[in-house]
Design a protein around this motif. Structure first.
Motif, short mmCIF file in Angstrom:
data_model
loop_
_atom_site.label_atom_id
_atom_site.label_comp_id
_atom_site.label_asym_id
_atom_site.label_seq_id
_atom_site.Cartn_x
_atom_site.Cartn_y
_atom_site.Cartn_z
N PHE A 134 28.89 20.13 64.61
CA PHE A 134 29.99 20.88 65.16
C PHE A 134 29.78 22.24 65.86
O PHE A 134 30.64 22.19 66.82
CB PHE A 134 31.19 21.00 63.96
CG PHE A 134 31.82 19.49 63.59
CD1 PHE A 134 32.79 19.14 64.29
CD2 PHE A 134 31.34 19.14 62.11
CE1 PHE A 134 33.48 17.91 64.17
CE2 PHE A 134 32.00 17.62 62.01
CZ PHE A 134 33.15 17.08 63.02
N GLN A 162 39.75 16.23 66.79
CA GLN A 162 38.83 16.90 65.40
C GLN A 162 39.92 17.39 64.58
O GLN A 162 39.75 17.10 63.20
CB GLN A 162 38.25 17.83 66.10
CG GLN A 162 37.35 18.53 65.03
CD GLN A 162 36.40 19.58 65.67
OE1 GLN A 162 35.99 19.58 66.71
NE2 GLN A 162 35.98 20.50 64.86
N HIS A 216 41.82 14.43 62.49
CA HIS A 216 41.01 13.61 61.96
C HIS A 216 40.48 14.37 60.66
O HIS A 216 40.34 13.83 59.46
CB HIS A 216 39.91 13.01 62.59
CG HIS A 216 40.33 11.77 63.41
ND1 HIS A 216 41.65 11.73 63.90
CD2 HIS A 216 39.48 10.75 64.04
CE1 HIS A 216 41.50 10.67 64.79
NE2 HIS A 216 40.49 10.16 64.73
N VAL A 217 39.92 15.50 61.00
CA VAL A 217 39.45 16.22 59.74
C VAL A 217 40.40 16.78 59.07
O VAL A 217 40.00 16.90 57.59
CB VAL A 217 38.52 17.62 60.50
CG1 VAL A 217 37.84 18.64 59.42
CG2 VAL A 217 37.31 17.15 61.16
N SER A 218 41.60 17.27 59.42
CA SER A 218 42.57 17.54 58.61
C SER A 218 42.90 16.67 57.51
O SER A 218 43.29 16.78 56.49
CB SER A 218 43.89 18.22 59.19
OG SER A 218 43.49 19.30 60.14
N ALA A 267 40.44 16.24 54.94
CA ALA A 267 40.43 17.15 53.90
C ALA A 267 41.94 17.29 53.29
O ALA A 267 41.79 17.94 52.23
CB ALA A 267 40.08 18.47 54.89
N THR A 321 37.14 23.37 60.33
CA THR A 321 36.31 22.04 60.18
C THR A 321 34.96 22.58 59.44
O THR A 321 34.65 22.05 58.57
CB THR A 321 36.02 21.75 61.54
OG1 THR A 321 37.04 21.11 62.16
CG2 THR A 321 34.87 20.37 61.41
N VAL A 381 33.47 21.28 55.95
CA VAL A 381 32.05 20.37 55.91
C VAL A 381 31.00 21.56 55.03
O VAL A 381 30.16 20.75 54.46
CB VAL A 381 31.66 20.07 57.24
CG1 VAL A 381 32.66 19.15 58.21
CG2 VAL A 381 31.05 21.24 58.16
N ARG A 418 33.68 8.94 59.50
CA ARG A 418 34.75 9.63 60.19
C ARG A 418 34.02 10.65 60.87
O ARG A 418 34.58 10.84 61.88
CB ARG A 418 36.04 9.80 59.14
CG ARG A 418 36.95 10.47 59.74
CD ARG A 418 37.78 9.83 60.97
NE ARG A 418 37.91 8.55 60.98
CZ ARG A 418 39.24 7.88 60.51
NH1 ARG A 418 39.90 8.82 60.17
NH2 ARG A 418 39.32 6.61 60.49
N LEU A 419 33.29 11.64 60.30
CA LEU A 419 32.84 12.88 60.66
C LEU A 419 31.78 12.53 61.89
O LEU A 419 31.75 13.30 62.85
CB LEU A 419 32.26 13.63 59.61
CG LEU A 419 33.12 14.30 58.69
CD1 LEU A 419 32.48 15.15 57.35
CD2 LEU A 419 34.11 15.04 59.19
#
Length: 168
Positions: free
Chosen positions: A11, A52, A55-57, A60, A114, A118, A143-144
């Motif tokens: 990232f 990003q 998807h990351v939110s 999480a 992010t 991670v 996903r990541l």
């Protein structure tokens, strides 16, 4: 190196490429298109950051930075605030006209969120299913990697556009 370190490095490479593509360019440069239907640097960076963030939110279990820090109002775009750029046509691309400070501010905020996520992951967490709408269901690790791949492709496209514009 563990999984968290590897994801952090990946990232961070996205962030470095985004900054290289955007820094020092005017708003006009960021929104120049190589032809009438091409993506601009500004749209590419906005889009990769929105994906990003989304998807990351979701993975999480937290609110997107876009909404939590009111970036949606700052960008003031003429389409749904939930939009990430998927399915955008030429007119949508043309309407994303943010300057470098806004683009990089949002990207950096998403990057920091992010990394906070991670860095807290262990290898076992990557097997957790985060999306059952696919067959097979999507794990956090998949996903990541998908986000990283998509981000690097779009950041590379932005770098290509910058290079083409600088040679003009």
């Amino acid at each position: 190196m563990n999984s968290a370190d590897l994801l952090t490095d990946a990232f961070t490479r996205v962030r470095e490429t985004v900054h290289s593509a955007v820094e020092g360019f005017s708003r006009a440069d960021l929104h120049t298109r190589l032809d009438e239907d091409a993506n601009s640097i500004g749209w590419l960076v906005w889009h990769l950051t929105r994906v990003q963030d989304d998807h990351v939110s979701d993975a999480a279990g937290v609110e997107q930075v876009w909404f939590a820090e009111d970036w949606a109002s700052r960008f003031d775009l003429p389409f749904a605030k939930e939009a990430t750029g998927y399915g955008h046509g030429s007119a949508d691309v043309a309407s994303v006209r943010a300057g470098s400070a806004l683009l990089l501010g949002y990207h950096d905020a998403v990057h920091e969120r992010t990394l906070a996520f991670v860095r807290g992951l262990d290898d076992g967490a990557l097997d957790r299913v985060v999306d059952e709408a696919w067959s097979p269901p999507v794990s956090l690790g998949v996903r990541l990697i998908s986000v990283i791949s998509d981000d690097l492709q779009h950041a590379g496209q932005a770098a290509f556009v910058r290079g083409a514009l600088e040679r003009r």
